[in-house]
Design a protein around this motif. Structure first.
Motif, PDB file in Angstrom:
ATOM      1  N   LYS A 153      -3.352   0.446   0.684  1.00  0.00           N
ATOM      2  CA  LYS A 153      -4.528   0.026   1.454  1.00  0.00           C
ATOM      3  C   LYS A 153      -4.690   0.863   2.726  1.00  0.00           C
ATOM      4  O   LYS A 153      -5.776   1.321   3.061  1.00  0.00           O
ATOM      5  N   SER A 154      -3.584   1.060   3.447  1.00  0.00           N
ATOM      6  CA  SER A 154      -3.651   1.742   4.749  1.00  0.00           C
ATOM      7  C   SER A 154      -4.059   3.205   4.593  1.00  0.00           C
ATOM      8  O   SER A 154      -4.587   3.824   5.506  1.00  0.00           O
ATOM      9  N   THR A 155      -3.809   3.779   3.430  1.00  0.00           N
ATOM     10  CA  THR A 155      -4.174   5.185   3.218  1.00  0.00           C
ATOM     11  C   THR A 155      -5.656   5.313   2.899  1.00  0.00           C
ATOM     12  O   THR A 155      -6.269   6.348   3.128  1.00  0.00           O
ATOM     13  N   GLU A 156      -6.246   4.236   2.376  1.00  0.00           N
ATOM     14  CA  GLU A 156      -7.636   4.303   1.947  1.00  0.00           C
ATOM     15  C   GLU A 156      -8.583   4.723   3.059  1.00  0.00           C
ATOM     16  O   GLU A 156      -9.499   5.512   2.853  1.00  0.00           O
ATOM     17  N   VAL A 157      -8.326   4.177   4.279  1.00  0.00           N
ATOM     18  CA  VAL A 157      -9.217   4.515   5.390  1.00  0.00           C
ATOM     19  C   VAL A 157      -9.152   6.005   5.709  1.00  0.00           C
ATOM     20  O   VAL A 157     -10.139   6.633   6.070  1.00  0.00           O
TER      21      VAL A 157
END
Lengths: 361, 361, 361, 361, 361
Positions: E254-258
Motif C-alpha cells: 500500500k505504502s509504495t502505491e502513492v
C-alpha cells in the motif's frame, strides 16, 4: 456576482464582474427590452387563465385547486424579480446567478425539489444570416414551471394558444409535459434555423465554381463558425435531454419520458445535419482553393503560350534587322514577302500543333 | 404533427410543420405512389395466404390458428390507414408520427408490447449514381409484423416467395425471425449499392491520373457526400442491431439472436467498406490536386525553357541591328553567314545541355 | 446463401448472391485450387498419424483413446464437404455460411460446444508487393480442431512437423493449445509481411528526395491503401484474441490463456508498426509534394533570372537600333566597341550581385 | 529531490536534478520574490485576524475556538518553511516535493486526512500578450487551508477582504467553502485572460485580409501555442474539479459540492471558448495562406498580361525593322503613320477585350 | 523461439525466427557488449553487499536473514543465464522469451508469484540526436528483483550508491520500493532526453524563418518520427504504471502505491510535453512551406516587375528601329536625345508608381 464570458462575440457576458463574491446577483447581458414583462398562466384540467402582471408577488397565490402555474419572465434586467422568485420558491442562489448570466452552456441541474434547465434559442438576423443566440432558463417544480427569456420572442405563443383551446394533453399531463412542449418548441425551432441556413450554403457552393472570389472565403469561414456555434449549443442540449429522460427525478413522470426521448432523437438528427453541413463547408474550402488555382492556371497557361510563340519569331525578325554588310538573304527577292511569312507561319502553327497534342491548349 | 428535417437535400422533410402540437399526424414526404397498397400475408406452419386488401380493417381478423400476420403498407399519404393501425394495435402516437416523418435516423424503440424499428433503404438512380434513400418502418408484435414503405419497391418479393414455397424456417420460427429476414434483405441490399458505387470510384481514379479536369473535383465531392450519407444511415443501423440482439425483449427469441448477430456483423463489414471508400476518395483529392499542378508545371517548364533560350539570342541579334557607324564586325565578311549562326547554335545547344543535366527537361 | 462483399478489390466476394435465403451454402471466392485436399491428423500424447483422405466421412471416427483430431481442408469449393462436417459436428448453419463467404472480418463466435474463429492470412505478390489476403476459418471443439483454407499454403507445415516429432507441448496440451499455435503461426507471418513491406517504403523515401516523379504518388497511395487493408484485418484480430483469452469459455484452459495473451501482445506490436508505417507514408506525401514544388521553383528561378538579365540589355540594343537621324552616340567612335559592351557587362554583373545578395541564386 | 520539466519554455523546471533520490526537497523554479511572505489568517464565525508572520512556527497554534486557519505562503525558495509545514501537519514527502516542483499539471490527491490540490494561474505580459503561468498549491485539512504561490500576486486579496468584512458564507461554511472561493477566483481569472486574448485574435484576423505579412504567420503560431498551453492547464483542472465534487472525501461537505459543480461548469465553458479560439486560429491560417497566394496571383496576372500584349507588338515592330531590300510595305506612304498604329491598337484592344471576357482582368 | 519485430529501424529484432516453436529461447538483438556482466546486490536493513559474479548460480543463495536480492544482468546474448534464472525462480517460458526479444512494448504481466515488467530506456546519439532505445526487463518477486539490460549503461549506479550509503528508504521498504526507484530513474531519464531534444527543435524553428532549406524538411520529419517513437514507448509506460499502482498484487505494498502514482503523474507530464513538441513540429511544417513559397514569391515578383517595365520600352525602341521611308518622327531633331528618353522615363516611373500603390513592391 460572477461573470463567465469570453470576450469573443460567441458568449455575450462582460468580464468586469470576474472576481466578485458568489451570491450577489448581476445581469450580464444587454438590456434587450424596455420593461420586464411577467406573464402568469394558471390552469388545471378544467380552468385556464392567462394574465400579464405588474409585480411578481401577484403570481405567488393559487387560484384553482390542483392548479398548474406557468410564470414566464421576458427581460432579465430587474434583478429584484428574480430574487423574489428565488426566495419564494426556495431556489439555490447559484441557480439565480445562472439565470442572470446569459452565456450559459445548456445544462440540467437536479435540486430534488425542482429541476433547473437552461438552453439556448437561435434566430437568424440580417442578410448574412447572423445567428443570434439567446438564453432560456426553465425551473420545473412540483406544480409550477417558470421560464426566463432575455426578451419577448413570441416563441411560446402557440403553446399558450393550445393551452387556452382546452381539453388537450398539456392541460392534463402536468408541468413535466408542459416542460416537454416548451423544449420541443425550441428544438423544432432549430430545424427552421438549419433549413434557412441551408440556402446560403447551397448558393455559396454554386458561386464557388462559377466565379470564385476572395469574399467567398470570408463567407465560408463565417458559415463554419456559425456551425461551430450551433454545435456547441446542441451537443450539450442532447446531453441535457438524455439526462432528463434517464434521470430518476420524481418530477418527471414515466409517461413523459417517452416524449423526452423523442425530442432527444430530434437533437441527434439536428447534430447529424450540422455535421453534414460542416462536411459540406469543409469541402467548399477545397473547392474554392482549387477553383482559384484553376482559374489562375488557365490565365497563366494561355498567356505564356502566346508569349512563347512570339519569342522565337521576334528572334528571326531581329536577325534580319541586323546591319551586316554581307547578308545575302537580304537581297534575295523572294525572301521577304513570301518565304519569311511562310517561315513565320510554319513555326507558329507547328508550335500550336505541338501544344495541342500535349493537351496544353 | 411535427417535422424534423433540414433544408438540405439529405433529409426529405419540409420545415413548415415545425411548431405544431405533437400528436396530430402529418406525412412529411412526397407522394411517391398513386394509391396506397396494402398487402396482407397470413401464415402459420402449415397454411399461407397472401392478398391485397382495399381497407386496413380487413387485416384485423385472424384466419388461422397460431397465425402470424404480416401487413405491408406501400405509400404513406393516407394518414387514416396509419391511424387505424395505431388504434387497433395500441401503438404510441409518437411511433405513428415517426412512421409518417420520413427523415428518421435508424433506431429501435422498445414499447414492451411491440418493438418499433425504423431503417433506410437505398437505391442508385441515374448516370451519376445518385443515392436515393427511403424510410422503412417496422412494428414487431407478439404475432404480427407491420411494415411501412414510401412506395412499392419489390424489395421483399423474394421473402414472400420463400414464405409461399412452404416448409422453411420463416414459416416455423415466428415474427421475430421474419423481422430478421426483412432486415437482412435490406442490409444485403446495401452490399449491392456499395458494389455499384465501387465502379464510378474506380473509373474516377483512372481518369484523375490520365486527364485531370475540374469536373473531377465535383465528382469527388459528390462521392464523398454520398459516402457521408451512407455512413450516417449505416452507423445507427449497427447500433440498432446491436441493441436488438442484446436487448432482453421477450419478443425476440434466443434462437433468433444468433441470426441478428450475423446481420450485425454484416453492418460492420459495410461500415468497413464505406470507410475504405472514404479513404480512397480522400486519396483521390490529393491525386487530383497533384495531377493538376503536375500538368501545369510541365507546361510552364517547357514554355519557359523555350523563352529562356531565345531571349539571349534575341539580344545578340539586337546588338548587330544597332546603327553605330563604328561596328567593325559588320563588315567582316565571315561574320554573318558563318560565325553568327555558329554562335547562336553554340549558345542554344549549351543551354539545352545545361537544362538536360539539371534534369529540367 | 448470402454474400457480403463490396465490389472493391479489398474484399473478394461477388454481389450476385445478395438477397437469397440465409441457410443455403454458396462459396463466394474464386476456385483457387484444383481439388479439395483433406488432411486428417490424429494424435494423443503417445501416438500420431497424419493422412490425406479422399472423403470427409473417413475423418469422423477416432483411432486412439483420448485422441485429439485436427482436420485441415484446403479449398472451399466442395460445399458438400463443409455440409457434412456441419451435420456431423452439429455446427450452426450461419457458421458454415461464414466459412464459405471468404470476405469475413476476423471474429470469434462462442457457440458453447465449439468456438468459431475466422481470421486472415497475408501473402505478398509480385514486384509491387501486392498484399493478397486469404481467409482461414477454425472450429475448436472439445477434442478436435477443424481448419478451412482457400488453398494449400503450407503455412501450417512446421506445426505438423512439430507434432510428428513427438513429446512436446502441442501433443500434451490439448486442442486449445493447438489452436494457439495455429494463430501464433499466422500472427508471426504478419511480422514477416510487415518486414518485407518495410523495404519498398524505405526505397520510396530515398527516391522522393533525389528524384520525385508522378509515379511516386501512385506508390504512396498504393502503400497507404495496403496499410489500411492490413489495419482492417489486424484490429479485429486483436479484439478476437482479447475476447479469446478473457472469455470464460470452458474450451480454453487457464494455462493456455497466458499464451493467448502473448499473441495478443504481438498483435498490438503489429498495430504499432502499421501505425508507424502509416505515419511514415503520410510524411512521404508531404515530402513528395514539397520536393516537386522545390524542383519546379529551382527551374523557374534560374530561368527567370536569365530572362530578367537579358531583357534590359535587349532594350539598350533596341535603342541603338533606332533610325533617328539625330543620334549623336551613333557617331562617337569609342561608343560601340568599348563603352557599349562595358555598359552591358556592368548592368548584367550588378544584377547578378543583387540577386546573389538577396540569396536568390 | 526530483525535477520534472521539459527544456521547452512551457514548463519552467530545469533538468539537472533528474536522477536524485526521491524525498529530498528542491525548488525547481526561479526565485521570483525577494523574501518569502507568510500570511496567517485565523477566523471563526465571530472572530477574524490577519497577520504577516516571520516564521512559520507562529502559525501552528490556534487562537480561537473552532478556528479555521488559512496560511498563505508567497515565494517557495525557503525549503525550510515547506518542510516545517510538512512535519507539523504530517504531509506526505511527495506532496512537499510537488509543491516545490513548479511545473505540475493540475491534479487532486486525496490523502484521507487532507486533500492536496495543485492548479495554475495565468497572467498576460507584454505587448505580445505572453501567457505567464504560475503554480498554486493548496492543502485542505480538517480545519485549515494552506496555499503556496510562487510570488505575491494579490489574487486572493478580495477574498481576504470579504473574510474581514464579516458575517458572510466564507466565515460560516468552513475550510472546504474557502477552498471553493479560492479555486473560483482562479477560474474567474481565466475568463479575464481569455477575454484579453480575444482582442489580438480579432485584430490579427482583420490584418490578415487587408495586408497579409509573414509576421502574421508567426503571430498565428504564437496564439496557437498559447491556446495549446491554456488547454493543457484547463483540461486537467476540469478533471480535478469533477473529482473534487464527486469524491466521497469527508473533508468536502455536501453543501459545498453544488458550488464546486458550478466552478466545474465554468471550466467547461472556458474549454468551450478555448476550442472556439482554436478553431478561429486554424481558420486564420487558411485565410493567411489564401490571402498571400491571392495577392501573388493578382500581381502575376496583371504583369503577365502587360507582357503578353507587348510581345506580339514587338514582333511586328521587329518585322519592319528588317533590312530586306525588297519590302514593299516600307515605301507605302500611308503605312507607317496611320496603318501601323491602327494595327497595333487593334491587336492590343482585341487582346484586352478577350482577357476581359474571360474575366482575367 | 519467436521474433516480433518489423523490418523498420524502429524495432530492432530480425524476422528470420518467425514461425519457430514457442518455448525455445533466442536473443533477437545485436550483441552490444563483449561479456555478460552479472551484478549481485544483497541487502537487508542493516547489511549490504555488492559483487560481480561469474556464474549466475552464485546468486541463488541468501547471505543474510530477511535479505532482499537484486540481480542485474547487462547483456542478453548468453541464453543459458536467462534459462537458469527461469528454472530457479520458476519463471514462465514466455517471460524468458520476452526478456530476450528486445523489441517489446512496455507492459506489466502479473504471474501471482512475481510481476514481469518491461520498459524502454532512451539515449540520444550523434549530432542529429538520434534516439536509441533499449529494453529493460524487470522481475519483481517476493524478496528479489532481477533486471535485464542490453548492455552496461550505468543508469542504475546512483541507486546502488544510495543503497550502499545506508539507512534510507530503499533499504527499508522492500523490493517493491526498489522497483519504484528503478522505474523512477528511467522516467527521470525521459525528462533529460526531452530537454535535450528541445534544443534542436528551437534551433530548427529559428532557421526555418531566416533561411528555409530542403534539408529542414528532412529534419522536421526526423524530429516528428522521433516524437512518434517516444510516444509509442511512453503511452504504454503510463498504462503499465497505472496498472501497477491500481493492481491488487500482493507484491506491491500500500505504502509504495502513492510513490507509483507519482511516477505515473510524471509519465503524464512527459506525454504532455511530447504532445506539445508534436504540435510545435506540425506548426514548423506549415512555417517551412510558407517560408519557401514566400521566398519564391518575392523572387518571382521582383523579377517579373523588371521584365514588365522593360517590355513596353523595348517595343517603343523597336518601333523607331523600323525602316519605313515615311517616318516623320525620325527626322525631328528634338525627338531622340530629349523626348524619347523622357517618354521612356515617364512610362517606367508611372509603372513603378502604379506597382507601389498596389503594394506589389
Amino acid at each position: 456576482m460572477k461573470a463567465k464570458k469570453t470576450g469573443s462575440k460567441i458568449y455575450k457576458g462582460k468580464g468586469k464582474q470576474a472576481g466578485l463574491a458568489p451570491g450577489s446577483l448581476f445581469y450580464t447581458g444587454e438590456r434587450k427590452t424596455e420593461n420586464v414583462k411577467i406573464t402568469l398562466i394558471e390552469f388545471n384540467e378544467k380552468e385556464f387563465e392567462e394574465k400579464e402582471v405588474k409585480s411578481i408577488e401577484e403570481c405567488f397565490e393559487d387560484k384553482y385547486a390542483n392548479e398548474i402555474k406557468w410564470i414566464n419572465i421576458d427581460g432579465l434586467h430587474e434583478i429584484d424579480t428574480v430574487e423574489k422568485i428565488g426566495s419564494h420558491y426556495n431556489i439555490h442562489p447559484l441557480v439565480l446567478e445562472d439565470i442572470l448570466s446569459v452565456g450559459q452552456r445548456p445544462k440540467l441541474e437536479n435540486y430534488d425539489d425542482y429541476l433547473y434547465i437552461v438552453f439556448r434559442m437561435f434566430a437568424l438576423e440580417g442578410a448574412l444570416h447572423e445567428i443570434n443566440s439567446e438564453q432560456i432558463s426553465l425551473i420545473l417544480g412540483k406544480n409550477f414551471v417558470i421560464t426566463f427569456q432575455e426578451r419577448s420572442t413570441g416563441l411560446f405563443n402557440s403553446i399558450i394558444e393550445r393551452l387556452r383551446n382546452g381539453q388537450n394533453k398539456i392541460r392534463k399531463l402536468g408541468p413535466d409535459y408542459l416542460t416537454y412542449t416548451l423544449i420541443d418548441m425550441v428544438v423544432d425551432n432549430y430545424f427552421v434555423v438549419l433549413e434557412k441556413l441551408g440556402e446560403p450554403i447551397e448558393n455559396l457552393e454554386d458561386n464557388l465554381i462559377s466565379n470564385p472570389k476572395p469574399e467567398n472565403l470570408q463567407n465560408i469561414h463565417h458559415l463554419k463558425r456559425e456551425m461551430i456555434m450551433l454545435r456547441k449549443s446542441v451537443w450539450p442540449m442532447r446531453e441535457l435531454l438524455s439526462n432528463l429522460y434517464r434521470d430518476e427525478s420524481k418530477l418527471v413522470k414515466k409517461s413523459t419520458e417517452v416524449f423526452l426521448r423523442d425530442v432527444y432523437d430530434h437533437t441527434i438528427q439536428i447534430i447529424d445535419t450540422i455535421e453534414t453541413y460542416r462536411d459540406m463547408i469543409s469541402g467548399m474550402l477545397d473547392t474554392y482553393l482549387s477553383s482559384v488555382s484553376n482559374k489562375m492556371n488557365e490565365v497563366m497557361k494561355v498567356l505564356t503560350i502566346i508569349a512563347t510563340i512570339f519569342i522565337p519569331l521576334t528572334f528571326i525578325a531581329g536577325v534580319y534587322g541586323m546591319n551586316f554588310h554581307h547578308m545575302p538573304e537580304l537581297s534575295w527577292k523572294w525572301f521577304y514577302p513570301d518565304f519569311f511569312w511562310i517561315l513565320i507561319l510554319v513555326i507558329a502553327v507547328s508550335m500550336l500543333i505541338y501544344f495541342k497534342r500535349k493537351k496544353w491548349i
